[in-house]
Each structure stands twice: as C-alpha cells, then as structure tokens.
Motif scaffolding. Sequence first.
Motif, PDB file in Angstrom:
ATOM      1  N   ARG A  18       0.834  -1.216   0.000  1.00 15.77           N
ATOM      2  CA  ARG A  18       0.000   0.000   0.000  1.00 15.77           C
ATOM      3  C   ARG A  18       0.870   1.267   0.000  1.00 15.77           C
ATOM      4  NH1 ARG A  18      -3.325  -3.055   3.656  1.00 15.77           N
ATOM      5  NH2 ARG A  18      -2.411  -1.973   5.457  1.00 15.77           N
ATOM      6  N   LEU A  19       1.955   1.223   0.799  1.00 15.22           N
ATOM      7  CA  LEU A  19       2.848   2.385   0.838  1.00 15.22           C
ATOM      8  C   LEU A  19       3.507   2.615  -0.507  1.00 15.22           C
ATOM      9  CD1 LEU A  19       4.555   1.881   4.339  1.00 15.22           C
ATOM     10  CD2 LEU A  19       3.056   3.787   3.653  1.00 15.22           C
ATOM     11  N   GLU A  20       3.958   1.529  -1.168  1.00 17.55           N
ATOM     12  CA  GLU A  20       4.586   1.695  -2.478  1.00 17.55           C
ATOM     13  C   GLU A  20       3.604   2.232  -3.504  1.00 17.55           C
ATOM     14  OE1 GLU A  20       6.038  -2.259  -3.113  1.00 17.55           O
ATOM     15  OE2 GLU A  20       8.054  -1.791  -2.334  1.00 17.55           O
ATOM     16  N   LYS A  21       2.367   1.738  -3.440  1.00 17.88           N
ATOM     17  CA  LYS A  21       1.338   2.238  -4.364  1.00 17.88           C
ATOM     18  C   LYS A  21       1.076   3.716  -4.130  1.00 17.88           C
ATOM     19  CE  LYS A  21      -3.290   1.166  -6.082  1.00 17.88           C
ATOM     20  NZ  LYS A  21      -3.799   2.532  -6.032  1.00 17.88           N
ATOM     21  N   LYS A  22       0.982   4.102  -2.830  1.00 14.56           N
ATOM     22  CA  LYS A  22       0.732   5.490  -2.480  1.00 14.56           C
ATOM     23  C   LYS A  22       1.868   6.398  -2.959  1.00 14.56           C
ATOM     24  CE  LYS A  22      -0.444   8.389   1.508  1.00 14.56           C
ATOM     25  NZ  LYS A  22      -0.672   8.391   2.980  1.00 14.56           N
ATOM     26  N   GLN A  23       3.127   5.855  -2.836  1.00  9.88           N
ATOM     27  CA  GLN A  23       4.275   6.641  -3.264  1.00  9.88           C
ATOM     28  C   GLN A  23       4.264   6.836  -4.776  1.00  9.88           C
ATOM     29  OE1 GLN A  23       8.137   4.878  -2.485  1.00  9.88           O
ATOM     30  NE2 GLN A  23       8.945   6.873  -1.878  1.00  9.88           N
ATOM     31  N   ARG A  24       3.887   5.788  -5.510  1.00 12.12           N
ATOM     32  CA  ARG A  24       3.839   5.898  -6.968  1.00 12.12           C
ATOM     33  C   ARG A  24       2.764   6.879  -7.398  1.00 12.12           C
ATOM     34  NH1 ARG A  24       4.460   0.225  -6.742  1.00 12.12           N
ATOM     35  NH2 ARG A  24       2.223  -0.023  -7.121  1.00 12.12           N
ATOM     36  N   ASP A  25       1.634   6.844  -6.683  1.00 11.19           N
ATOM     37  CA  ASP A  25       0.528   7.757  -7.034  1.00 11.19           C
ATOM     38  C   ASP A  25       0.895   9.212  -6.700  1.00 11.19           C
ATOM     39  OD1 ASP A  25      -0.819   5.539  -7.819  1.00 11.19           O
ATOM     40  OD2 ASP A  25      -2.042   5.369  -5.993  1.00 11.19           O
TER      41      ASP A  25
END
Length: 344
Positions: free
Chosen positions: A337-344
């Motif tokens: 979730r953190l990686e997805k949030k960072q990419r977004d």
Amino acid sequence: MTHASHHLTLADIARQLGVTVSGNAQQPIRGLATLKEAQPDQVAFLANRAYLKDLATTKAAAVLLHPEHGKHCPVARLEIDNPYLGYAKLSQLFDPLPARDVVGIHPTAVVAEDAQIGADVCIQAHAVIEAGAVLGDRVVIGAGSVVGADSIIGEATRLHANVTVCHGVVVGKRVILQSGCVIGGDGFGFAHDGSGWHKIAQLGGVVLGDDVEVGSCSSIDRGALGDTVIGNDVKIDSQVQIAHNVIIGDHSALAGCVGIAGSTKVGKHCMLGGGVGLSGHLTICDSVQVTGMSLVTNSIHEPGVYSSGTGAMANSQWRKNAVRFKQLDDIAKRLARLEKKQRD
C-alpha cells in the motif's frame, strides 16, 4: 581400524588402484587407519583439507592423497586424483566379512522345496526362504532373515541378519540390505467411511536395482497397484521411510531419517540430507540436492540445492522471529500500500 585376513604390500595396493608407490613398495600392510591413528604397517588417506594438519605427524606406512599434497607427505605416498574413492576401493580388500561366509544351508534354516538356490549360496542360521523364491549365485542370507514367496534375489547380494524381504519383491545384483530393514511391507493405504478406516490391499511389489544399499531399520513399502521402484546404485541410509509407489532414480542417495510420501518421483543423481521430508505425488528432477531437515511440498523442476526451515539460534531470538513471521503477511500488504501510495 580394519585388518586384512592376509598381508598385502604397498605394491599390491598400488596395483589395485592403478597408481605408483613413492617409497618402499615391499612394505607389508595389515590395515587402514586415519592419519592420526595409523601405525607403521597401515595406510592412511587424506581426502579433506581439514585433516592436512595431521599429515606432517602421521606414523602411517603410506598415505593415499592428491598429487597437490604429495610434497607435504613425510612417509611413502600413493598419489591419486580422488583419494576418498581410492580409500573406498581399498576398504574392500580389508573387509573381514566375506571370509566368515560359509557356503551352504545351515541346519536350522527353513528352505521351501520349490525355492531355487544358485551356486555358492550361504544361508545362515534360522533364515527362512519361502515357496517360489529364487536366490542367485553367491547370495548371502543372514541369520534370521526372511525371503518371501516368489521373491527374486540377484547374484552376489547380501542380506545381513534379520532382514525381511516380503513376497513378490525383486532385488537386483550386488545389493546390500542391512539388519532390520523391511522391503515390501504394506504401503499406508486406507479409505475412510466417515467413522472408521478400511484397509486397501497393497497389490504391487518392490523392485530394487543393482548395487543398491539399504540401511538398518529402513522401510520400502510395496506399491498399491504398480511397483515401488528403486534405481541402480541408489544408497539409502538407516531409518528411512519410502512409501508405496515411490520411484527413485539411479545413483541417488538418501541420508538417515528421510521420509518420502506415496507416489513421489525422485530423479537421478539426487541427494536428500538427513531428516528431509517429501510430500506425496511430487516430481523431483535429476541432480537436486535438498539440505537436511528440509520439507518439500512442491515439485522441483530445476537442478540445484534447495533448503527450507531456519537454522538454530538462541531461543529468545527464535521466539521474537516467530512472532515476526506471523506478521509477515500484514507487513507485506502494508508495504504494498505504501509503495502504491508513493507511486501515485
């Protein structure tokens, strides 16, 4: 320590190995021993660099070693590319066991009238050879061993004391079965009706190839329908369990306490360390090594070395890591979730 029933010279030993002697070729040799324990009439060997420190002080008559270590040898030497293999061959010269074999059938043995007994067979005290069994030439049946009905024992095979070969088993040539092993007992087959178990008759057999060795108190179960098959030159240690319809390829080796569940196929040139467990209905390809105490629950399709489990550590550390292990799935999801949030 081992002793020869007759004296050999270093020249005799060198001829057996196809090497030359650097030293007194006429030195009599009465046995084999380690570098540290060898006496002046024994041959030692150096196959592991960890024992190189013992070479300088050895009292052996000669040492079997790799050419790279020859210059460090203070006594006569026999140089060979594979010293451990050379030691294995020499050990056969000093084995006292064959000298104790007495050809013939001991008076207390029970041999069925229709059993076929080859030439120069030794059947020791209280052995039982059941109806229709076939023993090849130079077979040795140890005291108290049983060869079941219609089983076939290939030439030069040895059953040590108290071995059980059940009915309908085929054993190849030059096989060694150590005391207490059972070849062809019933496989673990039962059907459950909701309240209890119903035994499934095990209608297959066991086939052992040539040059197989099975350690003491190991069990190789007969097949449920087809046969359990052990290939040529397979080496099986003590207290190994091989379930029904397992197939093991040529030249594989299984260390002590390995357990293989039903219908699993192990390839050629595989090595299973002590305590390895293989689940049922798996396929392990050729040239796989599984390290000790590993559990394999999926098929392996690529050669290589495989492991599972964790190494030993202090209990306090292990308890902390066990807690973390239970948290791994949650940690992985949070990280995603953190990686997805960072990419977004």
